[in-house]
Design a protein around this motif. Structure first.
Motif, PDB file in Angstrom:
ATOM      1  N   ASP A  66       6.474   8.752  -4.000  1.00  0.00           N
ATOM      2  CA  ASP A  66       6.247   7.073  -4.502  1.00  0.00           C
ATOM      3  C   ASP A  66       5.652   6.675  -5.815  1.00  0.00           C
ATOM      4  OD1 ASP A  66       7.461   6.823  -1.598  1.00  0.00           O
ATOM      5  OD2 ASP A  66       5.003   7.193  -0.775  1.00  0.00           O
ATOM      6  N   LYS A  67       6.599   7.277  -7.009  1.00  0.00           N
ATOM      7  CA  LYS A  67       6.081   6.958  -7.891  1.00  0.00           C
ATOM      8  C   LYS A  67       6.738   5.354  -7.852  1.00  0.00           C
ATOM      9  CE  LYS A  67       5.758  11.545 -10.005  1.00  0.00           C
ATOM     10  NZ  LYS A  67       6.661  11.730 -11.709  1.00  0.00           N
ATOM     11  N   GLY A  68       5.476   4.755  -9.151  1.00  0.00           N
ATOM     12  CA  GLY A  68       5.699   3.173  -8.905  1.00  0.00           C
ATOM     13  C   GLY A  68       5.143   2.585  -9.084  1.00  0.00           C
ATOM     14  N   VAL A  69       5.054   1.625  -8.697  1.00  0.00           N
ATOM     15  CA  VAL A  69       4.026  -0.198  -9.350  1.00  0.00           C
ATOM     16  C   VAL A  69       3.982  -0.514  -8.146  1.00  0.00           C
ATOM     17  CG1 VAL A  69       2.598  -2.101 -10.948  1.00  0.00           C
ATOM     18  CG2 VAL A  69       4.221  -0.352 -12.002  1.00  0.00           C
ATOM     19  N   ASP A 117      -4.227   2.584 -21.018  1.00  0.00           N
ATOM     20  CA  ASP A 117      -4.375   2.142 -19.503  1.00  0.00           C
ATOM     21  C   ASP A 117      -3.070   1.515 -18.344  1.00  0.00           C
ATOM     22  OD1 ASP A 117      -6.189   2.740 -17.265  1.00  0.00           O
ATOM     23  OD2 ASP A 117      -7.641   0.816 -17.205  1.00  0.00           O
ATOM     24  N   ASP A 118      -3.735   1.865 -17.128  1.00  0.00           N
ATOM     25  CA  ASP A 118      -2.402   1.578 -16.354  1.00  0.00           C
ATOM     26  C   ASP A 118      -2.409   0.023 -15.800  1.00  0.00           C
ATOM     27  OD1 ASP A 118      -4.789   1.663 -15.171  1.00  0.00           O
ATOM     28  OD2 ASP A 118      -4.331   2.624 -13.192  1.00  0.00           O
ATOM     29  N   VAL A 119      -3.479  -0.714 -15.820  1.00  0.00           N
ATOM     30  CA  VAL A 119      -3.265  -2.040 -15.675  1.00  0.00           C
ATOM     31  C   VAL A 119      -5.003  -2.906 -15.747  1.00  0.00           C
ATOM     32  CG1 VAL A 119      -3.584  -3.692 -13.220  1.00  0.00           C
ATOM     33  CG2 VAL A 119      -2.564  -1.577 -13.128  1.00  0.00           C
ATOM     34  N   LEU A 120      -4.942  -3.825 -16.256  1.00  0.00           N
ATOM     35  CA  LEU A 120      -5.617  -5.291 -17.213  1.00  0.00           C
ATOM     36  C   LEU A 120      -5.924  -5.760 -16.438  1.00  0.00           C
ATOM     37  CD1 LEU A 120      -7.790  -6.103 -19.518  1.00  0.00           C
ATOM     38  CD2 LEU A 120      -5.472  -6.977 -20.337  1.00  0.00           C
ATOM     39  N   ASN A 121      -7.070  -5.707 -15.332  1.00  0.00           N
ATOM     40  CA  ASN A 121      -7.475  -6.258 -14.221  1.00  0.00           C
ATOM     41  C   ASN A 121      -8.500  -6.901 -15.309  1.00  0.00           C
ATOM     42  OD1 ASN A 121      -8.204  -8.163 -11.491  1.00  0.00           O
ATOM     43  ND2 ASN A 121      -8.795  -6.418 -11.304  1.00  0.00           N
ATOM     44  N   LYS A 148       7.216  -2.924  -3.636  1.00  0.00           N
ATOM     45  CA  LYS A 148       7.603  -2.062  -4.797  1.00  0.00           C
ATOM     46  C   LYS A 148       7.784  -3.351  -6.203  1.00  0.00           C
ATOM     47  CE  LYS A 148       8.726   2.456  -5.541  1.00  0.00           C
ATOM     48  NZ  LYS A 148       9.387   3.333  -5.220  1.00  0.00           N
ATOM     49  N   ILE A 149       6.804  -3.266  -6.749  1.00  0.00           N
ATOM     50  CA  ILE A 149       7.271  -4.255  -8.250  1.00  0.00           C
ATOM     51  C   ILE A 149       7.889  -3.354  -9.117  1.00  0.00           C
ATOM     52  CG2 ILE A 149       6.243  -5.577  -9.854  1.00  0.00           C
ATOM     53  CD1 ILE A 149       3.823  -5.962  -8.621  1.00  0.00           C
ATOM     54  N   LEU A 150       7.482  -2.409  -9.987  1.00  0.00           N
ATOM     55  CA  LEU A 150       8.078  -1.158 -10.380  1.00  0.00           C
ATOM     56  C   LEU A 150       8.767  -0.228  -9.762  1.00  0.00           C
ATOM     57  CD1 LEU A 150       6.900  -2.037 -13.736  1.00  0.00           C
ATOM     58  CD2 LEU A 150       8.771  -2.690 -13.056  1.00  0.00           C
ATOM     59  N   TYR A 202      -4.173  -6.786  -4.914  1.00  0.00           N
ATOM     60  CA  TYR A 202      -4.619  -5.544  -5.748  1.00  0.00           C
ATOM     61  C   TYR A 202      -3.070  -4.404  -6.403  1.00  0.00           C
ATOM     62  CZ  TYR A 202      -6.387  -1.205  -6.481  1.00  0.00           C
ATOM     63  OH  TYR A 202      -6.684  -0.005  -7.010  1.00  0.00           O
ATOM     64  N   ILE A 203      -3.055  -4.856  -7.648  1.00  0.00           N
ATOM     65  CA  ILE A 203      -1.926  -3.485  -8.857  1.00  0.00           C
ATOM     66  C   ILE A 203      -2.363  -2.252  -8.192  1.00  0.00           C
ATOM     67  CG2 ILE A 203      -0.989  -3.281 -10.168  1.00  0.00           C
ATOM     68  CD1 ILE A 203       0.149  -5.793  -8.751  1.00  0.00           C
ATOM     69  N   ASN A 204      -1.759  -1.373  -7.218  1.00  0.00           N
ATOM     70  CA  ASN A 204      -1.968   0.178  -7.436  1.00  0.00           C
ATOM     71  C   ASN A 204      -0.684   0.466  -7.831  1.00  0.00           C
ATOM     72  OD1 ASN A 204      -2.181   2.545  -6.398  1.00  0.00           O
ATOM     73  ND2 ASN A 204      -1.290   2.888  -4.557  1.00  0.00           N
ATOM     74  N   VAL A 205      -1.401   2.111  -9.177  1.00  0.00           N
ATOM     75  CA  VAL A 205       0.012   2.547 -10.220  1.00  0.00           C
ATOM     76  C   VAL A 205      -0.085   3.712  -9.398  1.00  0.00           C
ATOM     77  CG1 VAL A 205       0.757   3.260 -12.159  1.00  0.00           C
ATOM     78  CG2 VAL A 205      -0.486   0.567 -12.175  1.00  0.00           C
ATOM     79  N   ASP A 206       1.203   4.525  -9.060  1.00  0.00           N
ATOM     80  CA  ASP A 206       1.318   5.882  -8.387  1.00  0.00           C
ATOM     81  C   ASP A 206       2.193   6.623  -9.089  1.00  0.00           C
ATOM     82  OD1 ASP A 206       1.769   8.119  -7.112  1.00  0.00           O
ATOM     83  OD2 ASP A 206       1.842   7.078  -5.217  1.00  0.00           O
ATOM     84  N   LEU A 207       1.529   7.476 -10.038  1.00  0.00           N
ATOM     85  CA  LEU A 207       2.204   8.025 -11.566  1.00  0.00           C
ATOM     86  C   LEU A 207       2.608   9.392 -10.656  1.00  0.00           C
ATOM     87  CD1 LEU A 207       0.747   6.775 -13.903  1.00  0.00           C
ATOM     88  CD2 LEU A 207       2.748   5.809 -13.554  1.00  0.00           C
TER      89      LEU A 207
END
Length: 167
Positions: A161-164, A97-101, A6-8, A152-157
Motif C-alpha cells: 500500500d505504498k503511498g501518502v 523527511d516525509d512530512v513537515l507538520n 490516498k493523496i499520492l 493526519y498524514i501517513n506516508v507508507d513507503l
C-alpha cells in the motif's frame, strides 16, 4: 473508524522525487558532492531515492547519512548521525523527511548542523502540511497540503500500500 484517502500513489511520489532531484541539481550544479541526510526510516528511504535520481541526471556525487532522533521528544535524547563531522564540513547538506507538520523534528535535526561551517543547509519534505509551530521551512517540497489540525498524514513507503494517505 476514520476514512483514509490516498493523496499520492507510489508513481506520483516517484514523480515528485524526480522533480525535487532536478531542483536540487539546478540549485547546486556547481557542487562536486552533496550530503543527503534522511531522518529516521522514511526520511532515509526518500534520501536514497533522491540520491539515485540526482546521480542519474548529474555528475554530482551524493553521500547518504542517517539521522536518528526521538520525534516525540527530541530534547530528551541526543540526535545521532552516522557521519563524522569532517565528512560534511563545508559541504551542501540537505535534510530529508516525509512530512513537515509542526517543524519540531526538522528544527532539532537542523540544530545538529549549526555548529559546523556548511556551504548551505536545506530541508526537503515530501509533504508540507503548513502547520509550522517552529521557525523552519522546507526549501524543497513535493506537495504542499493545507489540512486541519485534526487530520493526519501517513506516508507508507514499504509494502503493497505504498503511498501518502490523509485520515
Amino acid at each position: 473508524m476514520s476514512l483514509r484517502s490516498k493523496i499520492l500513489d507510489i508513481y506520483e511520489i516517484d514523480q515528485k522525487l524526480k522533480r525535487l532531484a532536478w531542483q536540487v541539481y539546478e540549485k547546486n550544479s556547481a557542487e562536486k558532492e552533496i550530503i543527503i541526510v534522511g531522518i529516521s526510516d522514511r526520511g532515509l528511504i526518500l534520501a536514497n531515492q533522491l540520491s539515485a535520481y540526482i546521480l542519474k541526471i548529474s555528475n554530482i556525487k551524493t553521500k547518504i547519512s542517517h539521522l536518528e532522533l526521538d520525534k516525540d521528544s527530541p530534547y530528551n535524547k541526543e540526535v545521532t548521525l552516522n557521519l563524522a563531522e569532517k565528512e560534511y564540513i563545508n559541504k551542501v547538506v540537505i535534510i530529508v523527511d516525509d512530512v513537515l507538520n509542526s517543524g519540531k523534528t526538522l528544527m532539532y535535526s537542523a540544530k545538529h548542523f549549526l555548529t559546523t561551517p556548511l556551504t548551505s543547509l536545506s530541508v526537503m519534505v515530501l509533504v508540507d502540511r503548513n502547520h509550522n509551530c517552529y521557525p523552519i521551512k522546507a526549501d524543497y517540497i513535493g506537495l504542499s497540503l493545507a489540512t486541519t489540525l485534526q487530520e493526519y498524514i501517513n506516508v507508507d513507503l514499504k509494502g503493497a500500500d505504498k503511498g501518502v494517505y490523509l485520515s
